[in-house]
Design a protein around this motif. Structure first.
Motif, PDB file in Angstrom:
ATOM      1  N   ALA A 143       0.841  -1.202   0.000  1.00 30.86           N
ATOM      2  CA  ALA A 143       0.000   0.000   0.000  1.00 30.86           C
ATOM      3  C   ALA A 143       0.876   1.252   0.000  1.00 30.86           C
ATOM      4  O   ALA A 143       0.549   2.243  -0.665  1.00 30.86           O
ATOM      5  CB  ALA A 143      -0.932  -0.008   1.206  1.00 30.86           C
ATOM      6  N   GLU A 144       1.987   1.199   0.720  1.00 31.26           N
ATOM      7  CA  GLU A 144       2.907   2.346   0.747  1.00 31.26           C
ATOM      8  C   GLU A 144       3.489   2.626  -0.627  1.00 31.26           C
ATOM      9  O   GLU A 144       3.532   3.776  -1.071  1.00 31.26           O
ATOM     10  CB  GLU A 144       4.053   2.085   1.736  1.00 31.26           C
ATOM     11  CG  GLU A 144       3.629   2.062   3.184  1.00 31.26           C
ATOM     12  CD  GLU A 144       4.779   1.603   4.075  1.00 31.26           C
ATOM     13  OE1 GLU A 144       5.868   2.198   3.980  1.00 31.26           O
ATOM     14  OE2 GLU A 144       4.571   0.661   4.849  1.00 31.26           O
ATOM     15  N   GLU A 145       3.950   1.585  -1.312  1.00 35.48           N
ATOM     16  CA  GLU A 145       4.532   1.764  -2.645  1.00 35.48           C
ATOM     17  C   GLU A 145       3.463   2.227  -3.636  1.00 35.48           C
ATOM     18  O   GLU A 145       3.726   3.068  -4.487  1.00 35.48           O
ATOM     19  CB  GLU A 145       5.191   0.469  -3.130  1.00 35.48           C
ATOM     20  CG  GLU A 145       5.951   0.629  -4.428  1.00 35.48           C
ATOM     21  CD  GLU A 145       7.089   1.640  -4.384  1.00 35.48           C
ATOM     22  OE1 GLU A 145       7.401   2.219  -5.439  1.00 35.48           O
ATOM     23  OE2 GLU A 145       7.678   1.869  -3.312  1.00 35.48           O
ATOM     24  N   ARG A 146       2.255   1.705  -3.522  1.00 34.00           N
ATOM     25  CA  ARG A 146       1.151   2.148  -4.383  1.00 34.00           C
ATOM     26  C   ARG A 146       0.908   3.644  -4.186  1.00 34.00           C
ATOM     27  O   ARG A 146       0.712   4.392  -5.156  1.00 34.00           O
ATOM     28  CB  ARG A 146      -0.119   1.351  -4.091  1.00 34.00           C
ATOM     29  CG  ARG A 146      -1.299   1.756  -4.984  1.00 34.00           C
ATOM     30  CD  ARG A 146      -2.502   0.852  -4.797  1.00 34.00           C
ATOM     31  NE  ARG A 146      -2.207  -0.548  -5.023  1.00 34.00           N
ATOM     32  CZ  ARG A 146      -2.035  -1.114  -6.223  1.00 34.00           C
ATOM     33  NH1 ARG A 146      -2.114  -0.369  -7.303  1.00 34.00           N
ATOM     34  NH2 ARG A 146      -1.765  -2.382  -6.335  1.00 34.00           N
ATOM     35  N   ALA A 147       0.948   4.116  -2.946  1.00 35.63           N
ATOM     36  CA  ALA A 147       0.732   5.539  -2.665  1.00 35.63           C
ATOM     37  C   ALA A 147       1.844   6.387  -3.272  1.00 35.63           C
ATOM     38  O   ALA A 147       1.582   7.446  -3.855  1.00 35.63           O
ATOM     39  CB  ALA A 147       0.637   5.766  -1.156  1.00 35.63           C
ATOM     40  N   VAL A 148       3.087   5.934  -3.164  1.00 38.44           N
ATOM     41  CA  VAL A 148       4.223   6.668  -3.735  1.00 38.44           C
ATOM     42  C   VAL A 148       4.059   6.778  -5.253  1.00 38.44           C
ATOM     43  O   VAL A 148       4.187   7.865  -5.835  1.00 38.44           O
ATOM     44  CB  VAL A 148       5.563   5.979  -3.385  1.00 38.44           C
ATOM     45  CG1 VAL A 148       6.709   6.534  -4.203  1.00 38.44           C
ATOM     46  CG2 VAL A 148       5.846   6.110  -1.901  1.00 38.44           C
ATOM     47  N   ARG A 149       3.757   5.667  -5.902  1.00 41.97           N
ATOM     48  CA  ARG A 149       3.609   5.660  -7.359  1.00 41.97           C
ATOM     49  C   ARG A 149       2.379   6.466  -7.790  1.00 41.97           C
ATOM     50  O   ARG A 149       2.418   7.145  -8.815  1.00 41.97           O
ATOM     51  CB  ARG A 149       3.516   4.230  -7.869  1.00 41.97           C
ATOM     52  CG  ARG A 149       4.813   3.454  -7.649  1.00 41.97           C
ATOM     53  CD  ARG A 149       4.702   2.011  -8.065  1.00 41.97           C
ATOM     54  NE  ARG A 149       5.888   1.265  -7.692  1.00 41.97           N
ATOM     55  CZ  ARG A 149       6.072  -0.018  -7.983  1.00 41.97           C
ATOM     56  NH1 ARG A 149       5.150  -0.689  -8.668  1.00 41.97           N
ATOM     57  NH2 ARG A 149       7.170  -0.627  -7.607  1.00 41.97           N
ATOM     58  N   SER A 150       1.309   6.400  -7.012  1.00 41.22           N
ATOM     59  CA  SER A 150       0.102   7.168  -7.328  1.00 41.22           C
ATOM     60  C   SER A 150       0.369   8.671  -7.262  1.00 41.22           C
ATOM     61  O   SER A 150      -0.165   9.435  -8.071  1.00 41.22           O
ATOM     62  CB  SER A 150      -1.035   6.788  -6.379  1.00 41.22           C
ATOM     63  OG  SER A 150      -1.428   5.454  -6.604  1.00 41.22           O
ATOM     64  N   ARG A 151       1.192   9.094  -6.314  1.00 36.72           N
ATOM     65  CA  ARG A 151       1.534  10.523  -6.224  1.00 36.72           C
ATOM     66  C   ARG A 151       2.268  11.003  -7.478  1.00 36.72           C
ATOM     67  O   ARG A 151       2.073  12.131  -7.930  1.00 36.72           O
ATOM     68  CB  ARG A 151       2.360  10.807  -4.970  1.00 36.72           C
ATOM     69  CG  ARG A 151       1.520  10.861  -3.709  1.00 36.72           C
ATOM     70  CD  ARG A 151       2.288  11.435  -2.525  1.00 36.72           C
ATOM     71  NE  ARG A 151       3.370  10.584  -2.066  1.00 36.72           N
ATOM     72  CZ  ARG A 151       3.242   9.593  -1.191  1.00 36.72           C
ATOM     73  NH1 ARG A 151       2.065   9.329  -0.658  1.00 36.72           N
ATOM     74  NH2 ARG A 151       4.286   8.881  -0.831  1.00 36.72           N
ATOM     75  N   VAL A 152       3.102  10.132  -8.060  1.00 36.05           N
ATOM     76  CA  VAL A 152       3.784  10.492  -9.304  1.00 36.05           C
ATOM     77  C   VAL A 152       2.752  10.636 -10.427  1.00 36.05           C
ATOM     78  O   VAL A 152       2.815  11.580 -11.222  1.00 36.05           O
ATOM     79  CB  VAL A 152       4.877   9.458  -9.675  1.00 36.05           C
ATOM     80  CG1 VAL A 152       5.529   9.813 -11.006  1.00 36.05           C
ATOM     81  CG2 VAL A 152       5.920   9.356  -8.570  1.00 36.05           C
ATOM     82  N   CYS A 153       1.781   9.730 -10.462  1.00 33.54           N
ATOM     83  CA  CYS A 153       0.708   9.833 -11.461  1.00 33.54           C
ATOM     84  C   CYS A 153      -0.047  11.153 -11.307  1.00 33.54           C
ATOM     85  O   CYS A 153      -0.300  11.850 -12.294  1.00 33.54           O
ATOM     86  CB  CYS A 153      -0.278   8.675 -11.316  1.00 33.54           C
ATOM     87  SG  CYS A 153       0.374   7.066 -11.782  1.00 33.54           S
ATOM     88  N   ILE A 154      -0.388  11.494 -10.088  1.00 31.57           N
ATOM     89  CA  ILE A 154      -1.129  12.731  -9.829  1.00 31.57           C
ATOM     90  C   ILE A 154      -0.293  13.941 -10.220  1.00 31.57           C
ATOM     91  O   ILE A 154      -0.787  14.870 -10.870  1.00 31.57           O
ATOM     92  CB  ILE A 154      -1.567  12.794  -8.349  1.00 31.57           C
ATOM     93  CG1 ILE A 154      -2.624  11.724  -8.083  1.00 31.57           C
ATOM     94  CG2 ILE A 154      -2.081  14.181  -7.988  1.00 31.57           C
ATOM     95  CD1 ILE A 154      -2.885  11.447  -6.618  1.00 31.57           C
ATOM     96  N   ARG A 155       0.966  13.930  -9.858  1.00 33.46           N
ATOM     97  CA  ARG A 155       1.849  15.065 -10.157  1.00 33.46           C
ATOM     98  C   ARG A 155       1.923  15.348 -11.655  1.00 33.46           C
ATOM     99  O   ARG A 155       1.980  16.494 -12.097  1.00 33.46           O
ATOM    100  CB  ARG A 155       3.247  14.791  -9.613  1.00 33.46           C
ATOM    101  CG  ARG A 155       4.225  15.885  -9.918  1.00 33.46           C
ATOM    102  CD  ARG A 155       5.574  15.608  -9.307  1.00 33.46           C
ATOM    103  NE  ARG A 155       6.428  16.762  -9.515  1.00 33.46           N
ATOM    104  CZ  ARG A 155       7.538  16.974  -8.885  1.00 33.46           C
ATOM    105  NH1 ARG A 155       7.947  16.120  -7.970  1.00 33.46           N
ATOM    106  NH2 ARG A 155       8.256  18.042  -9.143  1.00 33.46           N
TER     107      ARG A 155
END
Length: 192
Positions: A109-121
Motif C-alpha cells: 500500500a505504501e509503494e502504491r501511494a508513492v507511485r500514485s503521487r507520481v501519477c497525480i503530479r
C-alpha cells in the motif's frame, strides 16, 4: 537404525533436493513469463532516483506509466516498442528510463501511494501513458494510450517532442552565452 536413518527424504538423503531443484526451475520459468512486462536493467523504478540521474546527466526522463498485470495495451507497448533493440538504441544516451508500474497485486500500500503521487503530479489518468519529464521535474510532453504503431513511428513521435524542447531551449542558452549588452548612444559611445 532403520532404512530411513540416513536422513529425511529417502534412502540416500537426496529426496528433497530434487524437489527443491524442480521448484527452482518452475520459479525461473514463472519469472521468465513476467519478464516482458517488468522493468529491465536500463529502467529505473524510483521517481526520485530517476530525477537525480536526470539532473546529473542533464537529460529528460522518459516515464512509462503501466499496469503490468491488468493493462493489455501496456503489455503490447512494452513488447512492440519498449523491449525492442530499436528503442534501446534510441534511448541510450538520450533519456533516463523510468517505469512506474501500478499493478493490481504485488506491491505494498505504501509503494502504491508513492507511485500514485507520481501519477497525480504528472496528471496521468490513462494507461499506458508516457510522459517526458525535464530534469527539474517539469512535464515536457505526454502521450496517452498505445495505438499499435511500430517502434520506429513511436520513437519518431518522441523525437519530435525532444526536438521541440531543444528548439525552445536554444534561445535561452544563446542568450545566456552571449556577453552582456552595452548600451550606447546613437553615435556608438557608451551611455552613462
Amino acid at each position: 537404525m532403520t532404512g530411513n536413518a540416513r536422513g529425511r527424504g529417502g534412502r540416500d538423503g537426496r529426496g528433497f533436493r530434487g524437489v527443491g531443484r524442480a521448484c527452482g526451475i518452475v520459479a525461473a520459468w514463472v519469472a521468465s513469463l513476467a519478464a516482458p512486462v517488468a522493468a529491465g536493467e536500463a529502467w529505473l523504478t524510483s521517481y526520485e532516483a530517476a530525477m537525480r540521474v536526470a539532473r546529473e546527466q542533464e537529460k529528460p526522463v522518459l516515464t512509462v506509466f503501466t499496469g503490468s498485470d491488468w493493462c493489455p495495451h501496456c503489455r503490447t507497448l512494452e513488447e512492440q516498442v519498449l523491449h525492442t533493440q530499436t528503442f534501446e538504441a534510441w534511448a541510450e544516451g538520450r533519456v533516463v528510463l523510468l517505469m512506474i508500474d501500478l499493478p493490481k497485486q504485488g506491491i505494498s500500500a505504501e509503494e502504491r501511494a508513492v507511485r500514485s503521487r507520481v501519477c497525480i503530479r504528472h496528471e496521468v489518468r490513462t494507461f499506458p501513458s508516457v510522459v517526458l519529464i525535464g530534469p527539474e521535474g517539469e512535464t515536457i510532453a505526454a502521450q496517452t494510450g498505445y495505438l499499435g504503431q511500430s517502434a520506429d513511428a513511436w520513437i519518431a513521435a518522441m523525437d519530435g517532442h525532444l526536438e521541440a524542447r531543444d528548439a525552445a531551449a536554444a534561445p535561452a542558452v544563446a542568450a545566456r552565452d552571449e556577453p552582456p549588452m552595452r548600451l550606447t548612444s546613437g553615435n556608438g559611445t557608451p551611455r552613462r
